[in-house]
Design a protein around this motif. Sequence first.
Motif, PDB file in Angstrom:
ATOM      1  N   ALA A  37       0.861  -1.178   0.000  1.00 45.91           N
ATOM      2  CA  ALA A  37       0.000   0.000   0.000  1.00 45.91           C
ATOM      3  C   ALA A  37       0.896   1.226   0.000  1.00 45.91           C
ATOM      4  N   MET A  38       0.883   1.971  -1.102  1.00 42.64           N
ATOM      5  CA  MET A  38       1.653   3.206  -1.194  1.00 42.64           C
ATOM      6  C   MET A  38       0.846   4.325  -0.540  1.00 42.64           C
ATOM      7  N   THR A  39       1.425   4.979   0.470  1.00 39.47           N
ATOM      8  CA  THR A  39       0.699   6.001   1.216  1.00 39.47           C
ATOM      9  C   THR A  39       1.517   7.290   1.276  1.00 39.47           C
ATOM     10  N   GLY A  40       0.878   8.347   1.796  1.00 45.84           N
ATOM     11  CA  GLY A  40       1.569   9.601   2.046  1.00 45.84           C
ATOM     12  C   GLY A  40       1.321  10.643   0.981  1.00 45.84           C
ATOM     13  N   ALA A  41       1.703  11.875   1.302  1.00 39.31           N
ATOM     14  CA  ALA A  41       1.584  12.999   0.382  1.00 39.31           C
ATOM     15  C   ALA A  41       2.884  13.138  -0.394  1.00 39.31           C
ATOM     16  N   THR A  42       2.828  13.002  -1.711  1.00 32.41           N
ATOM     17  CA  THR A  42       4.013  13.042  -2.550  1.00 32.41           C
ATOM     18  C   THR A  42       3.675  13.641  -3.910  1.00 32.41           C
ATOM     19  N   PRO A  43       4.597  14.411  -4.488  1.00 26.59           N
ATOM     20  CA  PRO A  43       4.375  14.922  -5.849  1.00 26.59           C
ATOM     21  C   PRO A  43       4.268  13.810  -6.887  1.00 26.59           C
ATOM     22  N   LEU A  44       4.668  12.594  -6.520  1.00 22.92           N
ATOM     23  CA  LEU A  44       4.572  11.462  -7.448  1.00 22.92           C
ATOM     24  C   LEU A  44       3.171  10.871  -7.535  1.00 22.92           C
ATOM     25  N   ALA A  45       2.229  11.383  -6.740  1.00 24.05           N
ATOM     26  CA  ALA A  45       0.906  10.762  -6.650  1.00 24.05           C
ATOM     27  C   ALA A  45       0.267  10.580  -8.013  1.00 24.05           C
ATOM     28  N   TRP A  46       0.293  11.641  -8.828  1.00 22.83           N
ATOM     29  CA  TRP A  46      -0.365  11.542 -10.135  1.00 22.83           C
ATOM     30  C   TRP A  46       0.338  10.528 -11.032  1.00 22.83           C
ATOM     31  N   ARG A  47       1.697  10.520 -10.995  1.00 25.14           N
ATOM     32  CA  ARG A  47       2.435   9.623 -11.875  1.00 25.14           C
ATOM     33  C   ARG A  47       2.248   8.163 -11.467  1.00 25.14           C
ATOM     34  N   LEU A  48       2.210   7.891 -10.170  1.00 23.99           N
ATOM     35  CA  LEU A  48       1.997   6.520  -9.708  1.00 23.99           C
ATOM     36  C   LEU A  48       0.672   5.983 -10.220  1.00 23.99           C
ATOM     37  N   ARG A  49      -0.348   6.835 -10.236  1.00 25.65           N
ATOM     38  CA  ARG A  49      -1.655   6.394 -10.726  1.00 25.65           C
ATOM     39  C   ARG A  49      -1.660   6.267 -12.249  1.00 25.65           C
ATOM     40  N   ARG A  50      -1.003   7.198 -12.907  1.00 30.61           N
ATOM     41  CA  ARG A  50      -0.973   7.137 -14.367  1.00 30.61           C
ATOM     42  C   ARG A  50      -0.206   5.917 -14.856  1.00 30.61           C
ATOM     43  N   ASP A  51       0.914   5.601 -14.186  1.00 27.57           N
ATOM     44  CA  ASP A  51       1.808   4.539 -14.648  1.00 27.57           C
ATOM     45  C   ASP A  51       1.770   3.330 -13.714  1.00 27.57           C
ATOM     46  N   GLU A  52       0.581   2.902 -13.359  1.00 25.68           N
ATOM     47  CA  GLU A  52       0.451   1.767 -12.428  1.00 25.68           C
ATOM     48  C   GLU A  52       1.083   0.508 -12.981  1.00 25.68           C
ATOM     49  N   GLY A  75      14.765 -12.383  -3.834  1.00 25.48           N
ATOM     50  CA  GLY A  75      14.667 -13.833  -3.746  1.00 25.48           C
ATOM     51  C   GLY A  75      13.513 -14.298  -2.888  1.00 25.48           C
ATOM     52  N   GLU A  76      12.727 -15.242  -3.399  1.00 25.66           N
ATOM     53  CA  GLU A  76      11.586 -15.807  -2.675  1.00 25.66           C
ATOM     54  C   GLU A  76      10.676 -14.701  -2.127  1.00 25.66           C
ATOM     55  N   CYS A  77      10.485 -13.686  -2.938  1.00 25.40           N
ATOM     56  CA  CYS A  77       9.649 -12.547  -2.569  1.00 25.40           C
ATOM     57  C   CYS A  77       8.724 -12.251  -3.738  1.00 25.40           C
ATOM     58  N   TRP A  78       7.431 -12.101  -3.456  1.00 26.45           N
ATOM     59  CA  TRP A  78       6.425 -11.959  -4.496  1.00 26.45           C
ATOM     60  C   TRP A  78       5.521 -10.771  -4.186  1.00 26.45           C
ATOM     61  N   ILE A  79       5.026 -10.133  -5.236  1.00 22.63           N
ATOM     62  CA  ILE A  79       4.082  -9.037  -5.072  1.00 22.63           C
ATOM     63  C   ILE A  79       2.691  -9.526  -5.475  1.00 22.63           C
ATOM     64  N   GLU A  80       1.793  -9.567  -4.495  1.00 23.12           N
ATOM     65  CA  GLU A  80       0.424 -10.009  -4.761  1.00 23.12           C
ATOM     66  C   GLU A  80      -0.391  -8.897  -5.397  1.00 23.12           C
ATOM     67  N   ALA A  81      -0.172  -7.647  -4.974  1.00 24.14           N
ATOM     68  CA  ALA A  81      -0.877  -6.499  -5.534  1.00 24.14           C
ATOM     69  C   ALA A  81      -0.235  -5.228  -5.004  1.00 24.14           C
ATOM     70  N   VAL A  82      -0.471  -4.117  -5.704  1.00 27.98           N
ATOM     71  CA  VAL A  82      -0.046  -2.799  -5.238  1.00 27.98           C
ATOM     72  C   VAL A  82      -1.279  -1.908  -5.168  1.00 27.98           C
ATOM     73  N   GLU A  83      -1.509  -1.320  -3.999  1.00 30.82           N
ATOM     74  CA  GLU A  83      -2.632  -0.406  -3.810  1.00 30.82           C
ATOM     75  C   GLU A  83      -2.093   1.011  -3.632  1.00 30.82           C
ATOM     76  N   LEU A  84      -2.796   1.983  -4.195  1.00 33.42           N
ATOM     77  CA  LEU A  84      -2.372   3.376  -4.121  1.00 33.42           C
ATOM     78  C   LEU A  84      -3.300   4.166  -3.217  1.00 33.42           C
ATOM     79  N   ALA A  85      -2.728   4.702  -2.137  1.00 29.48           N
ATOM     80  CA  ALA A  85      -3.459   5.569  -1.222  1.00 29.48           C
ATOM     81  C   ALA A  85      -2.670   6.853  -1.017  1.00 29.48           C
ATOM     82  N   VAL A  86      -1.968   7.280  -2.075  1.00 25.81           N
ATOM     83  CA  VAL A  86      -1.156   8.491  -2.024  1.00 25.81           C
ATOM     84  C   VAL A  86      -2.005   9.701  -2.392  1.00 25.81           C
ATOM     85  N   SER A  87      -1.512  10.870  -2.026  1.00 26.85           N
ATOM     86  CA  SER A  87      -2.197  12.117  -2.369  1.00 26.85           C
ATOM     87  C   SER A  87      -1.164  13.158  -2.729  1.00 26.85           C
TER      88      SER A  87
END
Length: 422
Positions: free
Chosen positions: A294-309, A324-336
Motif C-alpha cells: 500500500a503506497m501512502t503519504g503525500a508526494t508529488p509522485l501521486a499523479w504519476r503513480l496512478r498514471r503509470d500503475e 529472492g523468494e519474494c512476491w508481489i500479490e498487488a499494489v494499492e495506491l493511497a497516495v495524495s
Amino acid sequence: MPFRFIHTADLHLDSPLSSLALRNAELGDLVRGATRKALSRIVDLAIGEAVDAVLIAGDLYDGAQTSMATALFLMGEMRRLDAAGIRVFLIRGNHDAQSQITRELTFPPNVHLFDGRGKPAKAGALANGREIHVHGVSFAQPHAPTSLLPTFRAPVADAVNIGMLHTSLAGGSRHDPYAPTSVAELAAHGFDYWALGHIHQRRVHQERPWIVMPGNPQGRDINEGGGKGVTLATIGEDGVITCEERPVAVAVFERLSVDLSGIDDWSGMLDCTEAVLAKAREAANGAHLVARLAMTGATPLAWRLRRDEDLLLGEVQNIAASLGECWIEAVELAVSAPLVEAGIDAGPVTELARLIREDVVSTHAYRAELRETLADMLRQLPKEARSLLAGDEAAEEALLSELALEGSDAVLARLSGEGERA
C-alpha cells in the motif's frame, strides 16, 4: 518421560486459488503446493522432535472437490508418522464432512479417527503411570449449528484429558457459526487441554486449562496473513502443560505500507519500497514472502503513480525478484498530492482537484448517480461478495466515498501527466 504432542488444524490440502492463479500463475502454483509442503514440514517436525502424537483438529481437506491424489498424499505422510511410532488423532471438520473421499479412506493403524460419539482414546502415559486420554468429536455433516460440547464424556479420572473440537467458538466476523460454544463452557468441562480448529488466526484463549486455536499452518491468501505454525505441547511428569509455537509455513502473506511522504522522485520511491520489502523478507524466517503493498503519504509522485500503475507494478516485481523468494500479490495506491500553501498558484489541475473534492463528490445528485451504478454492479455479484463489499448502509456509503475519490484521482493523474508532457 514427558508426553509431547503437536496440535494443528485447517490444512485445507490443495485448496483452490483461482483468483490468485489468474493474476500470477507461478505464484498460484507456489501457494497451492504450499499446503502440502506445510503438512510435510509438520511431519518432519514431529519426527525431529520425537513427539508421541499429532492432533489434527479438522479440515484436512477443502470440501467436496478433494481429489484422490490429495488423499494419497495424506496417506503417505500418515505412514511416515507410523514408521516413526507417532500416533495421530484426527477429527473431521466441516470441510472434511463434505468430502466423499474422506469416508472411503483406510488410514494406517497409527491414525485414530474420532466419530461423533465422543468416546475417549488412550494416547499414552507418563513415567509415573498417569494416563493421557484424548477426546474428540467429528462433524457428521458440513454444518453443526448447535454446540457439540454435550457430546463429550466427562474427563477420565486421575488422567490428563485432551479435547479436540472444530468450532467457531462464539463466532467471528469472517466465520459462520460451527459447533458454537464459549471459552467458559470449555474450561468448565474439566479437560486439561482443548485442541481447537476452524478459525484460521492463531489464538491462545486460556492457559489453565489450555484452550488453543492454532490457526492454519499455511495461509492461502492475503486475508490469512502473518506467520503461521503449529503448537508443540509438553505434558510434564507433574501434569503441567507447556506450549510453544513452531513455524511451518512455506509462504507468508503480509500487507506492507510504503510511506512516500516527501519523496519526489521515482528512484527514491523504488529505494523506499525496496527497504520495506527487504525488512519484511528478513522477518519471514526463510519462508517465501507474498506481499500486498500500500503506497501512502503525500508526494508529488501521486499523479504519476496512478498514471503509470503498470510500470510501477513491473518495477516493484523486479525488486521483489531480486530479493529472492519474494512476491508481489498487488499494489494499492493511497497516495495524495501535497497541499499547496496559501498564496501560491496551485495550477488548474490542483484547483480542479479541490473543486471535485469539495463541490462535486459530496453533492446529492452525484452520489445518487454513483449509488445507482454501484447497485447495478452489486446485483451481478454473488450474495457473499455483496455482503463483503457493502454489508450495511454505512459500509455502502463508505464504499461510495472511496470509489468517488479513487476515480477522481485516476482522472486527475491523467490530466497531470498530459500537463507535464505539454
